[in-house]
Motif scaffolding. Structure first.
Motif, PDB file in Angstrom:
ATOM      1  N   ALA A   1      55.983 114.971  69.428  1.00 23.47           N
ATOM      2  CA  ALA A   1      56.643 114.150  68.562  1.00 23.47           C
ATOM      3  C   ALA A   1      58.456 114.551  68.577  1.00 23.47           C
ATOM      4  N   ARG A   2      59.017 113.780  68.256  1.00 31.04           N
ATOM      5  CA  ARG A   2      60.339 114.285  67.896  1.00 31.04           C
ATOM      6  C   ARG A   2      60.640 114.417  66.575  1.00 31.04           C
ATOM      7  N   PRO A   3      61.468 115.396  66.243  1.00 32.51           N
ATOM      8  CA  PRO A   3      61.694 115.739  64.746  1.00 32.51           C
ATOM      9  C   PRO A   3      61.768 114.405  63.969  1.00 32.51           C
ATOM     10  N   VAL A   4      61.544 114.552  62.809  1.00 32.97           N
ATOM     11  CA  VAL A   4      61.601 113.250  61.888  1.00 32.97           C
ATOM     12  C   VAL A   4      62.962 112.901  61.645  1.00 32.97           C
ATOM     13  N   LEU A   5      63.108 111.582  61.132  1.00 32.66           N
ATOM     14  CA  LEU A   5      64.393 111.040  60.878  1.00 32.66           C
ATOM     15  C   LEU A   5      65.080 111.624  59.880  1.00 32.66           C
ATOM     16  N   THR A   6      66.126 111.573  59.694  1.00 33.73           N
ATOM     17  CA  THR A   6      67.062 112.576  58.772  1.00 33.73           C
ATOM     18  C   THR A   6      67.118 112.050  57.372  1.00 33.73           C
ATOM     19  N   PRO A   7      66.656 112.215  56.183  1.00 28.87           N
ATOM     20  CA  PRO A   7      66.453 111.513  55.017  1.00 28.87           C
ATOM     21  C   PRO A   7      67.755 110.843  54.707  1.00 28.87           C
ATOM     22  N   ARG A   8      67.570 109.912  54.109  1.00 33.76           N
ATOM     23  CA  ARG A   8      68.808 109.378  53.589  1.00 33.76           C
ATOM     24  C   ARG A   8      69.507 110.078  52.466  1.00 33.76           C
ATOM     25  N   ASN A   9      68.861 110.640  51.653  1.00 35.95           N
ATOM     26  CA  ASN A   9      69.749 111.236  50.787  1.00 35.95           C
ATOM     27  C   ASN A   9      69.410 112.825  50.764  1.00 35.95           C
ATOM     28  N   LEU A  10      70.077 113.672  51.397  1.00 37.71           N
ATOM     29  CA  LEU A  10      69.804 114.909  51.596  1.00 37.71           C
ATOM     30  C   LEU A  10      69.994 115.902  50.302  1.00 37.71           C
ATOM     31  N   SER A  11      70.790 115.569  49.534  1.00 36.48           N
ATOM     32  CA  SER A  11      70.850 116.170  48.263  1.00 36.48           C
ATOM     33  C   SER A  11      69.369 116.306  47.343  1.00 36.48           C
ATOM     34  N   ARG A  12      68.656 115.624  47.975  1.00 36.27           N
ATOM     35  CA  ARG A  12      67.073 115.728  47.212  1.00 36.27           C
ATOM     36  C   ARG A  12      66.359 116.825  47.948  1.00 36.27           C
TER      37      ARG A  12
ATOM     38  N   ASP B   1      75.583 103.822  59.835  1.00 39.11           N
ATOM     39  CA  ASP B   1      76.948 103.748  59.070  1.00 39.11           C
ATOM     40  C   ASP B   1      78.031 104.686  59.551  1.00 39.11           C
ATOM     41  N   GLY B   2      77.626 105.112  60.933  1.00 35.67           N
ATOM     42  CA  GLY B   2      78.511 105.840  61.834  1.00 35.67           C
ATOM     43  C   GLY B   2      78.424 107.416  61.432  1.00 35.67           C
ATOM     44  N   ALA B   3      77.701 107.666  60.537  1.00 33.91           N
ATOM     45  CA  ALA B   3      77.319 109.265  60.634  1.00 33.91           C
ATOM     46  C   ALA B   3      76.523 109.809  61.695  1.00 33.91           C
ATOM     47  N   VAL B   4      76.569 110.980  61.944  1.00 32.19           N
ATOM     48  CA  VAL B   4      75.741 111.301  63.174  1.00 32.19           C
ATOM     49  C   VAL B   4      74.917 112.493  62.561  1.00 32.19           C
TER      50      VAL B   4
ATOM     51  N   GLU C   1      84.872 111.070  56.854  1.00 31.80           N
ATOM     52  CA  GLU C   1      85.231 110.577  55.309  1.00 31.80           C
ATOM     53  C   GLU C   1      86.188 109.500  55.555  1.00 31.80           C
ATOM     54  N   ALA C   2      85.781 108.162  54.861  1.00 28.97           N
ATOM     55  CA  ALA C   2      86.340 106.880  54.998  1.00 28.97           C
ATOM     56  C   ALA C   2      87.725 106.907  54.224  1.00 28.97           C
ATOM     57  N   GLY C   3      88.522 106.138  54.691  1.00 28.62           N
ATOM     58  CA  GLY C   3      89.770 105.963  53.798  1.00 28.62           C
ATOM     59  C   GLY C   3      90.800 106.946  54.216  1.00 28.62           C
ATOM     60  N   SER C   4      90.590 108.109  54.527  1.00 26.23           N
ATOM     61  CA  SER C   4      91.768 109.083  54.835  1.00 26.23           C
ATOM     62  C   SER C   4      92.462 108.504  55.892  1.00 26.23           C
ATOM     63  N   ALA C   5      93.748 108.775  55.907  1.00 25.13           N
ATOM     64  CA  ALA C   5      94.680 107.798  57.133  1.00 25.13           C
ATOM     65  C   ALA C   5      94.524 108.784  58.405  1.00 25.13           C
ATOM     66  N   ASN C   6      95.359 110.053  58.081  1.00 22.67           N
ATOM     67  CA  ASN C   6      95.713 110.919  59.434  1.00 22.67           C
ATOM     68  C   ASN C   6      94.886 112.062  59.694  1.00 22.67           C
ATOM     69  N   LEU C   7      94.375 112.574  58.361  1.00 21.01           N
ATOM     70  CA  LEU C   7      93.658 113.884  58.782  1.00 21.01           C
ATOM     71  C   LEU C   7      92.235 113.566  59.089  1.00 21.01           C
ATOM     72  N   ARG C   8      91.543 112.690  58.785  1.00 19.96           N
ATOM     73  CA  ARG C   8      90.062 112.430  59.043  1.00 19.96           C
ATOM     74  C   ARG C   8      89.255 113.661  58.824  1.00 19.96           C
ATOM     75  N   PRO C   9      89.153 113.915  57.506  1.00 22.87           N
ATOM     76  CA  PRO C   9      88.226 114.862  57.318  1.00 22.87           C
ATOM     77  C   PRO C   9      86.894 114.595  57.428  1.00 22.87           C
TER      78      PRO C   9
END
Ligand code: HEM
Lengths: 330, 538
Positions: free
Chosen positions: B113-124, B160-163, B485-493
């Motif tokens: 098996a491949r490693p499991v899906l990354t949980p939505r909320n990692l902070s938990r 949502d575009g995250a990797v 990070e959404a919203g930031s214009a030039n730096l794209r953190p």
């Protein structure tokens, strides 16, 4: 093989001094553990630390409850008197352990063989391993104020060993003259010594959970102990370390028995009780993976395992007659 | 009523079988069976066991009356071959097989098996760190991947575009666990087979060049065969004992002993070649698939009897040590009168020399005992008996004693009692002369045969290896999510999150997690100055 009397005499002196210092250290720890406000603070500190620990190492099921409580109010606490006494206790324990080690090394030099050829020496080795294991545990867990509970059985064992079971330094009989004595007996002594620590931790766990369930029980002691899961983790980690060592010891014993007695396993009383202890510890490991058996039942099983180990040391050596009757007493 | 739900006996039996199987293979049952096994083994340590010590067992039973007989009936003196002990361990084996089979399939699946899906909320998760970096997401992921060498890693692009990277390691834990349990199964089977096909025989051989051949059970003094051993087809070999040496300390403790042996087996038997071997305690002779052990030693006094007709007979028979420290020994050396053909008359003139032998004479008045185990000043204290030894009575004869019933019935009569030093002799009323003329040593040897013990060792080693892997390897997971990070214009953190979870009881993942997270976040160029949440540290 002549015995060097001078070295043997020095060995005895080191032994006695070590026991005396263990007793002194025990008094220091008892002061830290039990006296007034400071002692309670020590317990309080462990509780705080332990809450942090829960989050770090808990198995899957408890992770949801991980969020730590409010941060400790006083992060930079001045070192209290109890704290200082506890540290002195550790220093004394280390000193005593060094003397203890010296007494074994001197015995070995006096007799030109490994110093665990009879019951007196074996008990001494077991106790040394127990003390060293505990010192290692102390480096990782904030449970210093519990040291007296570990030193108590050590001191009792060493007292019994040094008085009733004392044996003068002498060579060992032909059946014991084998390098398997070194391997098999050191594994057995090592495992037994390590097992003492989870045994004590599990007893304290039982006291603690009993107090948690009903604060009236062990009212004076209960709240001064660390949280149950800290004790549980200490017991588990030390058992998991000792179990393979023990298995290795039994395995080497079987190999030695094959070349010394003509069969690798013959249900000699010592072998039987080692088997029983092994099965009990296997049951302990299983119980921690079985719903409904974690916690108090697992702790009880661990205590039973240590009881079997002690039974093997005393009853089988002194009462039953088997091939393993090398106690060198009586 | 629909027939589908009718409870037929077959169905009921099936349901019963299924439930029994489920119950039997549950962890709880395994646990209880383990306990029962420990409990059932206990009487074997507390009560004498027939297999180890038959006389003591009989004594115990006799001393405890009906209670002893009841325990005997319930097989408490043969614990390890008892019905109940076997039942428990058979059930445990069934449980083990039932437990291991599904786990093996599960294991194979998990390994693919491949490693499991990354949980939505990692902070938990129990371990979690989060930081913001001014960095390129791909670079962060690439460097993270490099750091996760040895981990099984799965990269996923989320809606949502995250990797995210989902990583797992410590598969060896389950491997070790399965190896351990299967090896234990193998060990139990090999052990049981060994019990069926093994044998053990004891024999006493004089250390004066006497030989012993493993040709049949009649060459042994005692023989203990496994159930499938009938005593034929033993592995052929011979040993010859040429000498024996023992060293004792001042306190008469044995310090060292060894026997000079020669042996032949295999082709040597045809060519008559003998090969030398020093047999010592702890160092058995291994030949022809069997092992020969040195169990003990003792003395065999030589008596020379000169009969009235002038004929001389000499015998050297081992006497058995009654005190292991001083080797004071007792025994009976028996002689047939020469030249008498009439069996009735012969039965009035047989001789037995019985009594005590001391390697180092120590006299209390005229009572002989031994001062030490070494052959310093040998002496015997003998009764000479004459009459019917009972050898034709059909009853089994001990080589160490005379038949007491012959003495009691007056058919065997004491005709002399005397202490003799080496070389001394006594003369009976009919002129027969009995001389204590020499001493030989003997050794007692044990021959053991167990065809499966190599297998048992192999399985035991596999158990050991599996156990270490199973107990010391931690199964753990690590996730890394990188989200622009959404919203930031030039730096794209980018927001970098790292989370971890130890999947097993063994705690102590904290340190490793902290180190990994430091590396990952450090490489991503974050200072964690923006936002840090960290839980736990071990
Ligand atoms: C013959 C008796 C058995 C013995 C002596 C034995 C021994 C052990 C030992 C020493 C461990 C510790 C290794 C570890 O924690 O990874 C273990 C683990 C385990 N055993 Fe057994 N076992 C026996 C029978 C069984 C049976 C019948 C089952 C299934 C019902 C079973 C299932 C397991 C499982 C699932 C673990 C892993 C527990 C964990 O992850 O901590 N065992 N066993």
């Amino acid at each position: 093989m002549p015995v060097n009397e001078t070295l043997s005499q020095y060995s005895d002196w080191s032994y006695t001094t070590a026991v005396a210092i263990y007793v002194a250290a025990m008094v220091f720890f008892l002061v830290e553990q039990s006296f007034g406000r400071k002692g309670r603070q020590a317990a309080q500190r462990t509780r705080e630390r332990s809450r942090e620990l829960v989050g770090a190492g808990a198995p899957v099921e408890t992770s949801a409850t991980a969020p730590a409580g409010p941060p400790p109010a006083t992060p930079a606490r001045p070192i209290g008197r109890a704290e200082r006494i506890g540290r002195m206790g550790v220093a004394l324990t280390v000193l005593a352990a060094l003397l203890h080690l010296a007494s074994l090394v001197l015995r070995g030099l006096a007799t030109s063989r490994v110093p665990w050829g009879n019951m007196y020496e074996y008990i001494s080795a077991v106790c040394l391993v127990a003390v060293v294991t505990w010192l290692v545990v102390l480096r990782r867990s904030p449970v210093r104020h519990l040291s007296a509970f570990v030193l108590l059985p050590v001191v009792i064992l060493m007292f019994v060993g040094g008085t009733m079971l004392y044996t003068a330094a002498a060579p060992v009989q032909p059946a014991l003259q084998s390098y398997w004595l070194v391997i098999h007996v050191s594994a057995a002594a090592g495992a037994s010594g390590i097992f003492l620590v989870p045994g004590v931790a599990s007893i304290l766990y039982l006291v603690r959970t009993s107090h948690d369930n009903d604060p009236a029980r062990f009212a004076r002691l209960g709240h001064r102990l660390p949280a149950a899961d800290v004790l549980d983790r200490i017991a588990y980690r030390t058992t998991v370390f000792a179990f393979p060592v023990f298995t290795f010891g039994v395995l080497c014993g079987a190999i030695w028995a094959e070349s010394a007695w003509g069969r690798f396993w013959g249900w000699d009383p010592k072998e039987t009780v080692a088997f029983i202890a092994w099965v009990i510890y296997a049951a302990y490991l299983h119980s921690r993976a079985t719903a409904g058996w974690r916690g108090r039942r697992a702790a009880t099983i661990n205590v039973l395992g240590f009881a079997a180990t002690v039974f093997n040391l005393f009853f089988v050596n002194l009462v039953t007659v088997g091939l393993h009757s090398y106690a060198g007493v009586g | 009523m629909s027939t589908t739900y009718r409870v037929t006996p077959v169905r009921r039996a099936l349901a019963f079988a299924r439930n029994t199987w489920r119950g039997l293979t549950s962890m709880r049952t395994a646990l209880i069976l383990l306990f029962l096994l420990a409990l059932a083994a206990l009487p074997g340590a507390l009560l004498p066991q027939r297999q180890l010590n038959p006389p003591k067992t009989e004594e115990y039973i006799a001393a405890h009356g009906w209670w002893g007989r009841l325990l005997d009936r319930l097989q408490f003196f043969d614990v390890y071959s008892s019905v109940w002990f076997s039942a428990i361990y058979l059930l445990l084996m069934v449980s083990l097989v039932g437990c291991l089979t599904p786990r093996t399939f599960e294991y194979v699946r998990a390994m693919r098996a491949r490693p499991v899906l990354t949980p939505r909320n990692l902070s938990r998760m129990p371990h979690h760190r989060r930081a913001i970096a001014d960095s390129d997401p791909d670079a962060v992921l690439a460097s993270t991947r490099q750091r996760l060498r040895g981990w099984r890693v799965e990269r996923r692009i989320e809606p949502d575009g995250a990797v995210s990277l989902s990583a797992e390691r410590g598969y060896l834990r389950e491997t070790g666990n399965l190896v351990f349990h299967f090896a234990m199964l193998g060990l139990i089977v090999a052990f049981a087979l060994g019990k069926l096909y093994s044998y053990e025989g004891q024999v006493i051989v004089r250390a004066d060049g006497q030989a012993f051949c493993n040709a049949g059970i009649y060459n042994y003094d005692s023989f203990d065969p496994g159930l499938r051993v009938d005593g034929t087809g033993l592995n052929p070999f011979c040993v010859r004992v040429n000498g024996f040496r023992a060293e004792f300390s001042e306190t008469n403790q044995p310090v060292h002993y060894e026997a000079d042996l020669e042996y032949q087996s295999g082709a040597d038997l045809e060519t008559g070649t003998w090969r030398p071997y020093e047999l010592r305690v702890n160092e058995p002779l291994r030949t022809a698939g069997d092992r020969v052990y040195l169990l003990g030693h003792g003395y065999a006094p030589t008596f020379t009897v000169t009969f009235p007709d002038g004929s001389v007979r000499t015998q050297t028979i081992q006497w058995r040590p009654t005190d292991q420290t001083t080797l004071l020994s007792e025994g009976a050396t028996k002689f047939e009168p020469p030249g008498i053909t009439d069996s009735a008359e012969r039965r009035t003139r047989q001789l037995a020399i019985t009594g005590l032998f001391a390697p180092t004479k120590f006299l209390h008045g005229s009572v002989l005992s031994s001062a030490g185990p070494e052959l310093a000043d040998p002496a015997v204290a003998v009764d000479v008996l004459r009459g019917d030894l009972g050898v034709d009575s059909g009853r089994g004869q001990s080589i160490f004693t005379v038949d007491r019933s012959m003495v009691d019935s007056g058919r065997l009569v004491r005709v002399a009692r005397e202490n003799l030093d080496l070389g001394e002799s006594l003369t009976l009323d009919d002129g027969t002369k009995v001389e204590f003329s020499g001493v030989e040593r003997f050794v007692s040897l044990q021959v053991s045969h167990d065809p499966t013990q190599g297998w048992v060792l192999g399985f035991a080693v596999a158990m050991m290896v599996g156990l270490v892997g199973s107990l010391l390897v931690k199964r753990r997971r690590l996730w890394v999510r990188v989200r622009p990070e959404a919203g930031s214009a030039n730096l794209r953190p980018v927001v970098v999150e790292v989370a971890g979870l130890a999947r097993t009881d063994q705690a102590g993942y904290g340190e490793e997690f902290t180190r990994l997270a430091d590396q990952i976040l450090g490489a991503a160029g974050t200072q964690e100055k923006v936002e840090i949440t960290e839980k736990g540290r071990t």
